[in-house]
Design a protein around this motif. Structure first.
Motif, PDB file in Angstrom:
ATOM      1  N   ARG A  68      13.019  -6.738   4.336  1.00  0.00           N
ATOM      2  CA  ARG A  68      11.861  -6.757   5.254  1.00  0.00           C
ATOM      3  C   ARG A  68      10.632  -7.324   4.561  1.00  0.00           C
ATOM      4  NH1 ARG A  68      10.769  -1.111   7.510  1.00  0.00           N
ATOM      5  NH2 ARG A  68       8.910  -2.147   8.272  1.00  0.00           N
ATOM      6  N   ARG A  69      10.443  -6.925   3.300  1.00  0.00           N
ATOM      7  CA  ARG A  69       9.283  -7.426   2.536  1.00  0.00           C
ATOM      8  C   ARG A  69       9.341  -8.946   2.425  1.00  0.00           C
ATOM      9  NH1 ARG A  69       8.761  -8.697  -2.813  1.00  0.00           N
ATOM     10  NH2 ARG A  69       6.648  -8.618  -3.674  1.00  0.00           N
ATOM     11  N   LYS A  70      10.526  -9.456   2.177  1.00  0.00           N
ATOM     12  CA  LYS A  70      10.703 -10.914   2.061  1.00  0.00           C
ATOM     13  C   LYS A  70      10.344 -11.603   3.377  1.00  0.00           C
ATOM     14  CE  LYS A  70      14.024 -13.303  -0.750  1.00  0.00           C
ATOM     15  NZ  LYS A  70      15.411 -13.484  -1.133  1.00  0.00           N
ATOM     16  N   ALA A  71      10.837 -11.035   4.480  1.00  0.00           N
ATOM     17  CA  ALA A  71      10.550 -11.620   5.802  1.00  0.00           C
ATOM     18  C   ALA A  71       9.053 -11.571   6.087  1.00  0.00           C
ATOM     19  CB  ALA A  71      11.325 -10.867   6.885  1.00  0.00           C
ATOM     20  N   ILE A  72       8.413 -10.481   5.672  1.00  0.00           N
ATOM     21  CA  ILE A  72       6.970 -10.323   5.896  1.00  0.00           C
ATOM     22  C   ILE A  72       6.184 -11.359   5.085  1.00  0.00           C
ATOM     23  CG2 ILE A  72       5.044  -8.763   5.308  1.00  0.00           C
ATOM     24  CD1 ILE A  72       6.961  -6.447   6.323  1.00  0.00           C
ATOM     25  N   VAL A 101       3.014  -1.803   8.105  1.00  0.00           N
ATOM     26  CA  VAL A 101       3.042  -1.826   6.633  1.00  0.00           C
ATOM     27  C   VAL A 101       3.011  -3.263   6.110  1.00  0.00           C
ATOM     28  CG1 VAL A 101       4.287   0.375   6.538  1.00  0.00           C
ATOM     29  CG2 VAL A 101       5.599  -1.762   6.589  1.00  0.00           C
ATOM     30  N   ASP A 102       2.835  -4.226   7.041  1.00  0.00           N
ATOM     31  CA  ASP A 102       3.035  -5.634   6.665  1.00  0.00           C
ATOM     32  C   ASP A 102       1.797  -6.334   6.080  1.00  0.00           C
ATOM     33  OD1 ASP A 102       1.465  -6.221   8.987  1.00  0.00           O
ATOM     34  OD2 ASP A 102       3.256  -6.436  10.234  1.00  0.00           O
ATOM     35  N   ARG A 103       0.644  -5.760   6.255  1.00  0.00           N
ATOM     36  CA  ARG A 103      -0.629  -6.332   5.763  1.00  0.00           C
ATOM     37  C   ARG A 103      -0.980  -7.678   6.418  1.00  0.00           C
ATOM     38  NH1 ARG A 103      -1.651  -3.775  -0.188  1.00  0.00           N
ATOM     39  NH2 ARG A 103      -2.254  -1.807   0.740  1.00  0.00           N
ATOM     40  N   LEU A 104      -0.451  -7.944   7.602  1.00  0.00           N
ATOM     41  CA  LEU A 104      -0.810  -9.198   8.281  1.00  0.00           C
ATOM     42  C   LEU A 104      -2.246  -9.163   8.795  1.00  0.00           C
ATOM     43  CD1 LEU A 104       2.483 -10.249  10.129  1.00  0.00           C
ATOM     44  CD2 LEU A 104       1.456 -11.279   8.111  1.00  0.00           C
ATOM     45  N   HIS A 105      -2.759  -7.968   9.109  1.00  0.00           N
ATOM     46  CA  HIS A 105      -4.173  -7.899   9.515  1.00  0.00           C
ATOM     47  C   HIS A 105      -5.082  -8.391   8.385  1.00  0.00           C
ATOM     48  CE1 HIS A 105      -3.728  -5.978  13.362  1.00  0.00           C
ATOM     49  NE2 HIS A 105      -3.112  -4.920  12.876  1.00  0.00           N
ATOM     50  N   GLN A 106      -4.776  -7.923   7.176  1.00  0.00           N
ATOM     51  CA  GLN A 106      -5.604  -8.332   6.033  1.00  0.00           C
ATOM     52  C   GLN A 106      -5.476  -9.835   5.820  1.00  0.00           C
ATOM     53  OE1 GLN A 106      -3.659  -5.625   6.212  1.00  0.00           O
ATOM     54  NE2 GLN A 106      -4.370  -3.961   4.907  1.00  0.00           N
ATOM     55  N   ARG A 107      -4.250 -10.352   5.956  1.00  0.00           N
ATOM     56  CA  ARG A 107      -4.067 -11.799   5.753  1.00  0.00           C
ATOM     57  C   ARG A 107      -4.754 -12.608   6.846  1.00  0.00           C
ATOM     58  NH1 ARG A 107       2.178 -12.423   4.944  1.00  0.00           N
ATOM     59  NH2 ARG A 107       1.671 -14.633   5.139  1.00  0.00           N
ATOM     60  N   ALA A 108      -4.985 -11.980   8.002  1.00  0.00           N
ATOM     61  CA  ALA A 108      -5.691 -12.676   9.092  1.00  0.00           C
ATOM     62  C   ALA A 108      -7.200 -12.642   8.884  1.00  0.00           C
ATOM     63  CB  ALA A 108      -5.339 -12.031  10.432  1.00  0.00           C
ATOM     64  N   GLY A 109      -7.659 -11.834   7.924  1.00  0.00           N
ATOM     65  CA  GLY A 109      -9.099 -11.795   7.651  1.00  0.00           C
ATOM     66  C   GLY A 109      -9.776 -10.486   8.018  1.00  0.00           C
ATOM     67  N   SER A 110      -9.040  -9.511   8.511  1.00  0.00           N
ATOM     68  CA  SER A 110      -9.655  -8.201   8.778  1.00  0.00           C
ATOM     69  C   SER A 110      -9.942  -7.548   7.429  1.00  0.00           C
ATOM     70  CB  SER A 110      -8.721  -7.317   9.612  1.00  0.00           C
ATOM     71  OG  SER A 110      -8.704  -7.768  10.940  1.00  0.00           O
ATOM     72  N   GLU A 111     -11.207  -7.171   7.247  1.00  0.00           N
ATOM     73  CA  GLU A 111     -11.594  -6.754   5.900  1.00  0.00           C
ATOM     74  C   GLU A 111     -11.223  -5.311   5.590  1.00  0.00           C
ATOM     75  OE1 GLU A 111     -15.638  -7.946   5.322  1.00  0.00           O
ATOM     76  OE2 GLU A 111     -15.002 -10.053   5.299  1.00  0.00           O
ATOM     77  N   GLU A 115      -4.656   1.974   6.827  1.00  0.00           N
ATOM     78  CA  GLU A 115      -3.192   1.933   6.913  1.00  0.00           C
ATOM     79  C   GLU A 115      -2.650   3.354   6.980  1.00  0.00           C
ATOM     80  OE1 GLU A 115      -2.057  -2.090   4.406  1.00  0.00           O
ATOM     81  OE2 GLU A 115      -2.515  -0.295   3.240  1.00  0.00           O
ATOM     82  N   LEU A 116      -2.130   3.704   8.139  1.00  0.00           N
ATOM     83  CA  LEU A 116      -1.644   5.084   8.304  1.00  0.00           C
ATOM     84  C   LEU A 116      -0.273   5.304   7.680  1.00  0.00           C
ATOM     85  CD1 LEU A 116      -2.642   5.969  11.990  1.00  0.00           C
ATOM     86  CD2 LEU A 116      -3.765   6.683   9.872  1.00  0.00           C
ATOM     87  N   HIS A 117       0.550   4.252   7.662  1.00  0.00           N
ATOM     88  CA  HIS A 117       1.927   4.422   7.179  1.00  0.00           C
ATOM     89  C   HIS A 117       2.193   3.676   5.880  1.00  0.00           C
ATOM     90  CE1 HIS A 117       3.270   5.523  11.567  1.00  0.00           C
ATOM     91  NE2 HIS A 117       2.641   6.511  10.963  1.00  0.00           N
ATOM     92  N   GLY A 118       1.111   3.418   5.130  1.00  0.00           N
ATOM     93  CA  GLY A 118       1.261   2.795   3.817  1.00  0.00           C
ATOM     94  C   GLY A 118       1.498   1.300   3.913  1.00  0.00           C
ATOM     95  N   ASN A 119       2.131   0.758   2.875  1.00  0.00           N
ATOM     96  CA  ASN A 119       2.414  -0.675   2.880  1.00  0.00           C
ATOM     97  C   ASN A 119       3.735  -0.938   2.176  1.00  0.00           C
ATOM     98  OD1 ASN A 119       2.049  -2.243   0.128  1.00  0.00           O
ATOM     99  ND2 ASN A 119       0.731  -0.440   0.069  1.00  0.00           N
ATOM    100  N   ILE A 120       4.304  -2.089   2.504  1.00  0.00           N
ATOM    101  CA  ILE A 120       5.649  -2.406   1.997  1.00  0.00           C
ATOM    102  C   ILE A 120       5.583  -3.255   0.729  1.00  0.00           C
ATOM    103  CG2 ILE A 120       6.023  -4.602   3.232  1.00  0.00           C
ATOM    104  CD1 ILE A 120       8.785  -3.448   4.091  1.00  0.00           C
ATOM    105  N   HIS A 121       4.378  -3.589   0.298  1.00  0.00           N
ATOM    106  CA  HIS A 121       4.249  -4.509  -0.828  1.00  0.00           C
ATOM    107  C   HIS A 121       4.237  -3.809  -2.181  1.00  0.00           C
ATOM    108  CE1 HIS A 121       3.808  -7.753   1.969  1.00  0.00           C
ATOM    109  NE2 HIS A 121       2.905  -7.043   2.630  1.00  0.00           N
ATOM    110  N   PRO A 157       9.561   2.342  -1.576  1.00  0.00           N
ATOM    111  CA  PRO A 157       8.383   1.653  -1.026  1.00  0.00           C
ATOM    112  C   PRO A 157       7.253   2.639  -0.761  1.00  0.00           C
ATOM    113  CG  PRO A 157      10.085   1.902   0.651  1.00  0.00           C
ATOM    114  CD  PRO A 157      10.679   2.389  -0.635  1.00  0.00           C
ATOM    115  N   ALA A 158       6.025   2.129  -0.843  1.00  0.00           N
ATOM    116  CA  ALA A 158       4.839   2.981  -0.626  1.00  0.00           C
ATOM    117  C   ALA A 158       4.539   3.101   0.874  1.00  0.00           C
ATOM    118  CB  ALA A 158       3.655   2.390  -1.385  1.00  0.00           C
ATOM    119  N   VAL A 159       5.579   3.433   1.634  1.00  0.00           N
ATOM    120  CA  VAL A 159       5.424   3.634   3.077  1.00  0.00           C
ATOM    121  C   VAL A 159       5.570   5.117   3.373  1.00  0.00           C
ATOM    122  CG1 VAL A 159       6.406   1.341   3.547  1.00  0.00           C
ATOM    123  CG2 VAL A 159       7.897   3.357   3.607  1.00  0.00           C
TER     124      VAL A 159
END
Ligand code: BJW
Length: 249
Positions: A68-72, A101-111, A115-121, A157-159
């Protein structure tokens, strides 16, 4: 497409709370959990998303998260993520709370993203807590079980898995923002997983205007003041455009 009432509400609001779920990342090509073809079609949650399952079959669980991390990492933020990032500059105060957990919001520029369920990275040792180095991902990608370089414990994973507490600071902050929100947008979530699914009700009790954006009505749809049926990647850019157009009138 965007009701005038919503634009008026957003324009009049001082604090907007946005709660997102897996549906907002669907248009980036990432599977949701409970939709047809979603993760839980393929696996039972109890076989993957809890600590007992992890200890029982670490190879299965690590392999699933590594894939999943790779796909993300290969996915890109979509117009829904981008519109939310832009929306935060168009309104006085917007708090973005995600279950993703994908961090796509951050990559889109949301500062600032709660994160309620952690992250997969990030992965860490289940015994000593040490964060795993990047090399651990190569081990998992090769289909082997990765363990801690410090103590030999399994790395996870830190989820947030079922039965685990959500990160206290994130939950407290999300709760506090829900209590003062004028408008809450619930986007691309089934509203089935708690305590995240309580947030709209917390906001509603304090008088917030609740809006859902989803391709199908969620478990919380009946509690909403407004349900916008459609893809987040189409509705959110339209909402942003309507807000900006109206602003210029
Ligand atoms: C689109 C779209 C498009 C598609 N545009 N829309 C009652 C009260 C409180 C708790 C419980 C309770 N009953 C049971 C519980 C416990 C449990 C729970 O909620 N279970 C329910 C399933 C019944 N909760 C927990 O265990 C939580 N912890 C907890 O309660 O701890 C208590 C505690 C306190 C103190 C000490 C110890 C313990 C933890 C929950 C963790 C959830 N973890 C997961 C996995 C995370 C890691 C990973 O990613 O693998 O989080 S489960 C999974 O579900 C993931 C998601 O974040 C979460 C929510 O899913 P989401 O985002 O809503 O996705 P879907 O697939 O369900 O829905 C997608 C939606 O998008 C659909 O509606 C589509 O229509 C829509 N959509 N395309 C717009 N283009």
């Amino acid at each position: 497409m965007i009701p005038r009432k919503l634009i008026d509400k957003l324009r009049a609001s001082e604090r907007i709370l946005v709660l997102t779920g897996a549906g907002i990342s669907a248009e980036s090509g990432l599977a949701t959990f409970r939709d047809p073809g979603g993760h839980w079609d393929q696996y039972r949650p109890e076989d993957l998303a809890n600590e007992e399952a992890f200890r029982r079959d670490p190879k299965l669980v690590q392999g699933w998260y590594a894939a999943r991390r790779k796909a993300i990492l290969a996915a890109l933020p979509n117009p829904g993520h981008l519109a939310l990032a832009a929306l935060s500059s168009a309104v006085p105060e917007l708090t973005l709370v995600t279950q993703n957990v994908d961090r796509l919001h951050q990559r889109a520029g949301s500062e600032k993203v709660i994160e309620l369920h952690g992250n997969i990275h990030q992965f860490y040792c289940i015994e000593c807590g040490l964060e795993a180095p990047e090399s651990a991902f190569s081990v998992m990608d090769a289909g082997k079980v990765a363990s801690c370089a410090n103590c030999g414990g399994l790395i996870r994973p830190a989820v947030v898995w079922f039965g685990e507490a959500l990160p206290k600071q994130a939950l407290d902050e999300a709760w506090a923002r829900a209590e003062v929100a004028d408008v809450l947008l619930s986007i691309g979530t089934s509203g089935l997983v708690y305590p995240a699914a309580h947030l709209p009700m917390v906001a509603k009790r304090r008088g917030a205007f609740l809006v859902e954006i989803n391709v199908t009505p969620s478990a919380l749809a009946n509690e909403m003041d407004l349900v916008l049926g459609g893809k987040a990647g189409e509705v959110l850019p339209a909402l942003l455009a309507a807000l900006q157009t109206h602003k210029n009138v």
